[in-house]
Design a protein around this motif. Structure first.
Motif, PDB file in Angstrom:
ATOM      1  N   TYR A  34     -21.317  -3.922 -41.921  1.00  0.00           N
ATOM      2  CA  TYR A  34     -22.482  -4.791 -42.142  1.00  0.00           C
ATOM      3  C   TYR A  34     -23.493  -4.085 -43.038  1.00  0.00           C
ATOM      4  CZ  TYR A  34     -20.629  -7.847 -38.571  1.00  0.00           C
ATOM      5  OH  TYR A  34     -19.820  -8.703 -37.870  1.00  0.00           O
ATOM      6  N   LYS A  53     -24.345 -13.468 -33.933  1.00  0.00           N
ATOM      7  CA  LYS A  53     -23.466 -12.387 -34.412  1.00  0.00           C
ATOM      8  C   LYS A  53     -23.704 -11.130 -33.584  1.00  0.00           C
ATOM      9  CE  LYS A  53     -23.484 -14.000 -39.160  1.00  0.00           C
ATOM     10  NZ  LYS A  53     -23.975 -13.689 -40.504  1.00  0.00           N
ATOM     11  N   LEU A  57     -21.017  -9.088 -31.144  1.00  0.00           N
ATOM     12  CA  LEU A  57     -20.658  -7.666 -31.244  1.00  0.00           C
ATOM     13  C   LEU A  57     -20.986  -6.932 -29.950  1.00  0.00           C
ATOM     14  CD1 LEU A  57     -22.027  -7.154 -34.840  1.00  0.00           C
ATOM     15  CD2 LEU A  57     -19.618  -7.077 -34.174  1.00  0.00           C
ATOM     16  N   HIS A  59     -20.776  -7.800 -26.982  1.00  0.00           N
ATOM     17  CA  HIS A  59     -19.923  -8.009 -25.816  1.00  0.00           C
ATOM     18  C   HIS A  59     -18.907  -6.881 -25.652  1.00  0.00           C
ATOM     19  CE1 HIS A  59     -16.366  -9.553 -28.002  1.00  0.00           C
ATOM     20  NE2 HIS A  59     -15.729  -9.439 -26.859  1.00  0.00           N
ATOM     21  N   TYR A  60     -18.631  -6.170 -26.742  1.00  0.00           N
ATOM     22  CA  TYR A  60     -17.697  -5.041 -26.633  1.00  0.00           C
ATOM     23  C   TYR A  60     -18.247  -3.919 -25.747  1.00  0.00           C
ATOM     24  CZ  TYR A  60     -14.797  -6.979 -30.280  1.00  0.00           C
ATOM     25  OH  TYR A  60     -13.970  -7.780 -31.007  1.00  0.00           O
ATOM     26  N   HIS A 132     -17.041  -4.054 -16.875  1.00  0.00           N
ATOM     27  CA  HIS A 132     -15.714  -4.372 -17.416  1.00  0.00           C
ATOM     28  C   HIS A 132     -15.690  -4.320 -18.943  1.00  0.00           C
ATOM     29  CE1 HIS A 132     -14.283  -5.438 -13.483  1.00  0.00           C
ATOM     30  NE2 HIS A 132     -15.293  -6.275 -13.314  1.00  0.00           N
ATOM     31  N   ALA A 134     -15.230  -3.486 -22.806  1.00  0.00           N
ATOM     32  CA  ALA A 134     -14.074  -2.879 -23.474  1.00  0.00           C
ATOM     33  C   ALA A 134     -14.383  -1.459 -23.927  1.00  0.00           C
ATOM     34  CB  ALA A 134     -13.689  -3.745 -24.673  1.00  0.00           C
TER      35      ALA A 134
ATOM     36  N   ARG B 553     -13.289 -12.778 -31.513  1.00  0.00           N
ATOM     37  CA  ARG B 553     -13.110 -11.352 -31.221  1.00  0.00           C
ATOM     38  C   ARG B 553     -13.398 -11.066 -29.757  1.00  0.00           C
ATOM     39  NH1 ARG B 553     -17.051  -9.377 -35.766  1.00  0.00           N
ATOM     40  NH2 ARG B 553     -17.762 -11.480 -35.340  1.00  0.00           N
ATOM     41  N   GLN B 579     -18.630 -17.212 -36.545  1.00  0.00           N
ATOM     42  CA  GLN B 579     -19.560 -17.803 -37.514  1.00  0.00           C
ATOM     43  C   GLN B 579     -20.122 -16.687 -38.380  1.00  0.00           C
ATOM     44  OE1 GLN B 579     -20.636 -21.621 -37.673  1.00  0.00           O
ATOM     45  NE2 GLN B 579     -18.508 -21.007 -37.469  1.00  0.00           N
ATOM     46  N   ASP B 580     -19.223 -15.917 -38.942  1.00  0.00           N
ATOM     47  CA  ASP B 580     -19.629 -14.803 -39.788  1.00  0.00           C
ATOM     48  C   ASP B 580     -18.622 -14.700 -40.926  1.00  0.00           C
ATOM     49  OD1 ASP B 580     -20.971 -12.651 -40.737  1.00  0.00           O
ATOM     50  OD2 ASP B 580     -20.607 -11.345 -39.011  1.00  0.00           O
ATOM     51  N   LEU B 628     -10.342  -4.529 -31.134  1.00  0.00           N
ATOM     52  CA  LEU B 628      -9.428  -4.937 -30.068  1.00  0.00           C
ATOM     53  C   LEU B 628      -8.489  -6.047 -30.531  1.00  0.00           C
ATOM     54  CD1 LEU B 628     -11.872  -4.702 -27.053  1.00  0.00           C
ATOM     55  CD2 LEU B 628     -10.176  -3.059 -27.821  1.00  0.00           C
ATOM     56  N   ALA B 656     -12.442 -13.022 -17.688  1.00  0.00           N
ATOM     57  CA  ALA B 656     -13.179 -11.764 -17.711  1.00  0.00           C
ATOM     58  C   ALA B 656     -14.567 -11.936 -17.084  1.00  0.00           C
ATOM     59  CB  ALA B 656     -13.311 -11.267 -19.132  1.00  0.00           C
ATOM     60  N   LYS B 659     -14.910 -12.081 -13.205  1.00  0.00           N
ATOM     61  CA  LYS B 659     -14.538 -10.887 -12.439  1.00  0.00           C
ATOM     62  C   LYS B 659     -15.696 -10.420 -11.571  1.00  0.00           C
ATOM     63  CE  LYS B 659     -10.907  -8.849 -15.161  1.00  0.00           C
ATOM     64  NZ  LYS B 659     -10.691  -7.974 -16.279  1.00  0.00           N
TER      65      LYS B 659
END
Lengths: 188, 659
Positions: A34, A53, A57, A59-60, A132, A134, B553, B579-580, B628, B656, B659
């Motif tokens: 980015y 956006k 991101l 959420h990882y 949880h 990632a 993702r 949306q990117d 991932l 997920a 949980k």
């Protein structure tokens, strides 16, 4: 109170009114993918910019979704600033120095509360992560900086006032200046 | 001793004579390499090229996109051919684009890219390209670089003289390289060629707003081989010019039989007059079956519509509409000078280039300077229309483009070179060899009202020893020359995908400003779109199973599906929720008999899958989308019909979160 002092106070109040129409604060994120940066604009009553956006991101690392409805502050802040502005205009119209000082005081209190609250949110988002998630880096938290830049994994996060923030800062400095001037040089 | 001396003298003499024989071999003209060529074509990492360069894919049926001056390949746009990389022609949504009156034709031979024009200048909105094999014209939208419109041309065979456009893209044209009888009357003996076979100068209207194409009218012309075309500009705005060969109307061994006449023709068509005649009701509607396929950006789907009739005008019945200008030796290219005053035609077996004057053409028509008639069409007197001939050019002129300084550049296939000549004086001023056998050539804006004078690109058919060998099959190539100075200097060679028949280039900024980054999910009107996680589902009706799947993702939802039976028609409707910019997702399933999907952000694409056996079938994202990406997967379980496994599915994110 000198007429010019009164005018400056009115001008400062006018500046603050401007803060309703422009974003107040911004958080910017830059990463290798980015280069153009992602921006989140915080207004007195809403959030705009690349929030979706950023949420996608985040959420990882298990950060909570950033959502306008989560913040009761957006209901309070416009009224708080409105009250401050009205207070300032009253002081200027009545030309009472002590009212101006009271205004400076309430600005300081409001500012402190706002920054403390902002810090709380940043802390919460940075630390309160989904177990949880990632990506889990031991010992890593993702609290963005209050002011300035900070590297968070692959993202360089920056936090700075936006136009509205600058308007209020300039106004606050102006008012403090007037109050000091009136206090030190005008013994009436 | 004497003998030895004699032998020595003799040997010296032989060596001297031999040496002088070899030294009298004329030197080849070497290409002028600019000393700073590398610098001139170097585009630093992260920097942009100055021009987009669109090359026809030839028999690949596609359209290549390169950057100039670097020659870097940017994209290969699927047009007429199926493309397993993107799913073009394989997805349920895009399959109708390749529908024709002959059924599904997943291939074509694409020759001539043509940028849309406004006031005679390339405007960067669309690019058209012809399908030569099954006569078609495609329109590609340059905001998405996707084919959005394909129209079939009725009554045509080999749509080669296509899709050249008029000054404001009022029309793009087509015409038959292989004249054929009109539809419905086409089961005739080939020996009746002269009588029954016709050309069809087709004018396809382009809607000025939407770009939607429709066949406006066809002018039925004598059955010659119509080869290339170009529209007039400025003074000649109302006219379209086609070249044709085989005025002998030979129908066998054309190599010999179509090369007998000293001159064939440039056909001048007054399309404004044709419009008037049709407005007066002089055209007639005849039955003709052809398909028109449109791709909708909102539904992300194509529809194919059958058209049933077409308006035709018979050229021989309409005086003032069509004229033939004699042109030496099987003319090929037909190019109009930037001001529209000159028509440059190239006889591909000739050694001179005739330049016709539009002004003289008008006078000749007015004074009826005809040398006769061919199939009811007046033939003008050659010297009454000619402005002059360019002498001592080379052998086999094919195509001409123009610069901004009054020069013309003509490609020579046989002598493998580009010849630069002065348009007004009609004298050769420079020549540069090409490697090898150049066909078309391209100057950015070189067929428009406003050419750029920076580069000319040779489009070569043969490369032979120019690159590392790749077995018997070798690449075709483009060669970039600097034409800003007096001499053409070679800067760069680069290989191309498919045969680059013709190419057009346009300043990048004209295209970049319209470039789309993604499709808005809220505008997605695909009936099978799942526009949020909550809409992900699997629905069975009879043996049809619709999977409304989302990709974001980094998961697919649903990610496990059970209860499918062999022979079920399973439709994976995958919606990319991103949306990117530059976050496509792919989708592939084991044993798919068609292709993968490549789904742009906000888009829905559908893969049809008919499992033919019991088993476990993994599916996954094929486009490395995120850290991932490898986790973006799922399974489809196919059980025997008798097993009574109920239809069920599980979802990625929902699972997920709970949980």
């Amino acid at each position: 109170m000198k007429t010019s002092s009164r005018n400056i106070v009115l001008l400062c109040a006018f500046f603050m009114i401007g803060a309703f129409f422009v974003p107040f604060w911004k958080i910017i994120l830059e990463a290798p993918q980015y280069p153009e940066g992602l921006e989140m604009k915080i207004w007195l009553y809403k959030i705009t910019g690349d929030v979706d956006k950023i949420n996608g991101l985040n959420h990882y690392i298990g950060m909570k979704l950033i959502h306008e409805d989560e913040f009761p502050e957006f209901k309070i802040m416009p009224w708080a600033l409105g009250f401050l502005i009205a207070f300032g205009i009253l002081g200027a119209v009545l030309r009472i120095r002590s009212l101006i000082w009271a205004w400076v005081g309430s600005l300081a209190v409001a500012g402190s509360v706002a920054f403390y609250d902002f810090y709380q949110w940043l802390y919460d988002y940075g630390h309160n992560l989904n177990p949880h998630a990632a990506i889990k880096v031991p010992g890593m938290s993702y609290q963005p900086p209050m002011l300035g830049y900070k590297q968070l994994l692959n993202f360089l996060a920056g936090s700075f006032p936006d136009i509205g923030g600058y308007l209020v800062i300039v106004a606050a400095l102006g008012i403090v200046g007037v109050a000091l001037y009136e206090q030190l040089y005008r013994k009436d | 001793m004497k003998k030895i001396r004699l032998i020595l003298v003799g040997m010296t003499l032989i060596a001297l004579v031999g040496g002088s024989f070899t030294s009298c071999k004329p030197k080849k003209v070497d290409s002028l390499m600019a000393g700073d060529a590398a610098q001139k074509v170097y585009v630093a990492p992260g920097k942009f090229d100055e021009f987009y360069f669109f090359t026809s894919g030839g028999f690949s049926g596609q359209l290549g996109v390169y950057g100039l001056p670097s020659g870097r390949l940017l994209k290969n746009i699927p047009v007429f051919s199926q493309d397993p990389t993107t799913g073009w022609g394989f997805t349920e949504e895009s399959k109708p684009m390749l529908n024709t009156s002959h059924g599904f034709v997943p291939w074509d031979d694409s020759h001539h890219p043509e940028l849309s024009k406004t006031n005679g200048e390339d405007d960067g909105r669309w690019i058209f390209i012809n399908g030569n094999n099954t006569p078609r014209i495609a329109r590609i939208d340059l905001s998405t670089f996707r084919t959005v419109d394909i129209i079939e041309l009725p009554n045509a065979g080999g749509n080669h003289a296509s899709p050249f456009c008029t000054e404001n893209t009022e029309y793009v044209v087509g015409n038959s390289r292989f004249s054929v009888p009109l539809e419905g009357r086409d089961d005739v003996s080939i020996t009746t060629f002269k009588e029954n076979f016709k050309g069809a100068a087709t004018f396809v209207k382009v809607d000025p707003e939407s770009g939607k194409m429709s066949v406006a009218f066809q002018i039925v012309v004598p059955g010659f081989n119509y080869d290339l075309a170009h529209a007039g500009k400025g003074v000649s705005h109302d006219w379209m010019f086609f070249t044709c060969y085989n005025s002998e109307q030979a129908h066998n061994l054309l190599e010999v039989n179509a090369s007998q006449n000293d001159k064939d023709f440039v056909m001048a068509v007054n399309w404004k007059k044709a419009e008037e005649m049709i407005a007066q009701g002089k055209g007639k509607k005849i039955p003709a079956r052809y398909m028109h396929n449109m791709y909708d950006e909102k539904t992300h789907s194509a529809t194919s519509t059958e058209e049933k009739e077409v308006i035709v005008i018979m050229a021989e019945e309409m005086p003032g509409l069509v004229y033939y200008i004699p042109c030496p030796k099987s003319p090929h290219g037909c190019d109009i000078s930037p001001d529209g005053k000159y028509i440059v035609a190239s006889g591909k077996l000739a050694a001179t280039i005739p330049v016709f004057s539009f002004e003289k053409l008008q006078k000749a028509i007015e004074s009826k300077a005809f040398e006769g008639e061919v199939a009811g069409i007046p033939v003008l007197k050659y010297d009454q229309v000619l402005a002059g001939e360019v002498q001592q050019t080379g052998l086999g002129p094919l195509h001409t483009e123009f610069d901004d300084k009054g020069f013309a550049y003509t490609s020579f296939f046989v002598s493998s070179e580009i010849v630069k000549w002065d348009l007004e004086k009609r004298v050769v001023v420079d020549r540069a060899p090409t490697y090898y056998s150049i066909g078309h050539l391209c100057i950015p804006g070189g067929d428009s009202h406003k050419p750029s004078g920076k580069y000319v690109i040779a489009l070569n058919k043969i490369t032979k020893d120019r690159y590392l060998p790749t077995g018997p099959e070798l690449t075709q190539s483009a060669q970039l020359f600097d034409i800003s100075g007096e001499k053409m200097t070679l800067l760069l060679d680069f290989p191309t995908i498919g045969e680059p028949h013709y190419a057009q280039a346009i300043p990048a900024e004209k295209v970049v400003k319209n470039s789309k980054k993604f499709f808005k999910i809220e505008e997605n009107a695909n009936p099978f779109a799942a526009k949020s996680e909550a809409e992900a589902k699997v629905v069975r009706s009879g043996n049809r199973v619709d999977v409304y799947m989302i990709a974001i993702r980094s998961h697919l939802n649903p990610d496990n599906i059970e209860g499918i039976k062999p022979g079920d028609e399973v439709y994976f409707h995958v919606t990319n929720l991103e949306q990117d910019w530059d976050v496509p997702h792919g989708f592939a399933i084991k044993g798919a008999n068609n292709s993968e999907l490549l789904i742009m952000p906000g888009e829905t694409a559908t893969l049809k899958w008919i499992p033919n056996r019991v088993g476990m079938f993994p599916f996954y994202c094929t486009d490395f989308c995120s850290a991932l990406h490898q986790e973006m997967q799922g399974y489809a379980r196919v059980s025997p019909a008798s097993a009574n496994v109920p239809l069920s599915f599980s979802g990625g994110a929902t699972a997920a979160d709970s949980k």
